[in-house]
Motif scaffolding. Structure first.
Motif, PDB file in Angstrom:
ATOM      1  N   ILE A 154     -30.393  18.272  15.035  1.00  0.00           N
ATOM      2  CA  ILE A 154     -28.595  18.495  14.315  1.00  0.00           C
ATOM      3  C   ILE A 154     -28.504  17.302  14.367  1.00  0.00           C
ATOM      4  N   SER A 178     -28.352  25.047   8.022  1.00  0.00           N
ATOM      5  CA  SER A 178     -27.189  24.934   9.318  1.00  0.00           C
ATOM      6  C   SER A 178     -26.483  26.336   9.873  1.00  0.00           C
ATOM      7  N   LEU A 290     -32.001  23.191  15.380  1.00  0.00           N
ATOM      8  CA  LEU A 290     -31.685  24.809  15.187  1.00  0.00           C
ATOM      9  C   LEU A 290     -32.472  25.783  16.252  1.00  0.00           C
TER      10      LEU A 290
END
Length: 402
Positions: A154, A178, A290
């Motif tokens: 991320i 996402s 994630l």
């Protein structure tokens, strides 16, 4: 079958499918017409728009329906470039963007635009200092993905958005991987353009969204009847949009519990693989990833062989991005982490879904351990490596005077 390739696509949830059925059958109206069938279709489209806007904290008028993430990325980047080229022709992105972004940027380079590609560290994360240093007076756009489709890491998009705003530069974020999996707030992150895709969050394929911040004008790529506030002409895919809206509604309602569940499964999968299989490694950041992504590499095997063997065991995984899986070239994402081709070719991406459970994890770990062992038995690389190790071990017991 155990499915662990949700980063490529996710199965449609039953609630989503059921929501779509009426608009595939009796409610078949065109939203641009004024009689009852058309008004019903228009109402369904607007309800879906509300659900998607709520998921990312946007206004409904900022939600533009597209055919998917690829079109959304193209629409955002080309739309900005062509609209603002008189102000500058410099764009900043990263080395590990999705091909939909990278190929679009290459196209613009061929038309005279200048691109800066930010590197990433060994975990796949950009440096905001690199971003600041890359900004020029003629920079018109920064495009940074939220989470990587291969390694799941991320990016610090809140910091990127702040930097973009401070320098009066537009910020596009590819959030296809996402949205619906972790919180996304376009206002908090100062995002001007955001790409989303339905089939990554248990909705149908062939429908996506481009969030366009209120007041921002883009150069049109599709001309026609002026649908989607004149920004994206073409008759709306009503069944797909309805399905997308339902998937967004479910994602919003169950976001926290899904995150908790997937993190538990992911962490167990990672721990068991790394503990059980010698010379296995995790690609990407251990924590800042994630909740459903685990990307491994195994020494002395080929990822393609691993995928095929796992498929025979009833397990679906991937070597990398589904959009580039037909290529036997080493993953450019893993290469950007500093890995060698030999390491990259032994990679495996597993992306969990809400339908998976701990039993699935245990079955998958057993299967991977078995298949990796079988492939290594046939691998001259593994054999040579072990022979070298044995020779080194035996040398410890050899009299140096003989």
């Amino acid at each position: 079958m155990i499915y662990m390739d949700n980063s490529a696509t996710s199965p449609i949830k039953e609630e989503v499918f059921n929501a779509m059925i009426p608009y595939l059958k009796e409610e078949f109206g065109n939203p641009s017409t004024f009689y009852t069938l058309g008004r019903n279709a228009k109402k369904a489209v607007e309800e879906a728009r509300e659900n998607i806007a709520k998921l990312i904290n946007a206004d409904t008028k900022e939600i533009i329906f597209t055919s998917g993430g690829t079109e959304s990325d193209n629409m955002a980047i080309k739309g900005v470039a062509l609209k603002f080229e008189d102000k500058g022709k410099h764009i900043i992105t990263t080395e590990i963007e999705h091909p939909a972004v990278l190929r679009t940027c290459e196209f613009l380079e061929s038309r005279g635009f200048e691109l800066s590609y930010l590197p990433v560290n060994e975990n796949g994360i950009i440096s905001t200092e690199d971003l600041k240093n890359a900004i020029r007076e003629d920079t018109i756009l920064i495009s940074v993905m939220h989470a990587n489709n291969e390694i799941g890491t991320i990016q610090p998009i809140e910091e990127v958005g702040k930097i973009a705003k401070e320098n009066n530069i537009l910020f596009h974020c590819d959030a296809v991987q996402s949205v619906g999996k972790i919180p996304v707030d376009v206002k908090e992150a100062n995002i001007d353009l955001l790409s989303i895709s339905s089939h990554k969050i248990y909705g149908p394929k062939g429908v996506g969204v481009l969030f366009i911040k209120k007041g921002l004008k883009l150069e049109l790529l599709i001309h026609g009847g002026g649908q989607e506030n004149g920004l994206r002409s073409g008759t709306e895919n009503v069944p797909g949009i309805v399905g997308f809206g339902k998937a967004a509604e479910l994602a919003y309602e169950h976001l926290d519990e899904n995150i908790a569940k997937l993190k538990q499964l992911r962490d167990s999968l990672i721990e068991k693989i790394l503990e059980r299989i010698p010379e296995s490694y995790l690609n990407g950041d251990r924590e800042n990833r994630l909740p459903n992504n685990a990307n491994f590499r195994f020494s002395s095997i080929e990822g393609e062989g691993l995928i095929l063997r796992l498929d025979a065991e009833g397990i679906n995984g991937a070597t990398g991005s589904a959009c580039s899986s037909k290529s036997l070239k080493a993953s450019y994402v893993l290469s950007a982490l500093g890995l060698e081709d030999e390491e990259i070719h032994g990679s495996l991406r597993l992306s969990l879904g809400t339908e998976n459970n701990m039993k699935d994890v245990d079955v998958v770990v057993d299967a991977i351990a078995k298949v990796v062992g079988e492939l290594r038995e046939m691998s001259p690389l593994w054999d040579n490596k072990n022979n070298v190790s044995l020779e080194l071990d035996e040398s410890k017991f050899t009299d140096s005077n003989n």
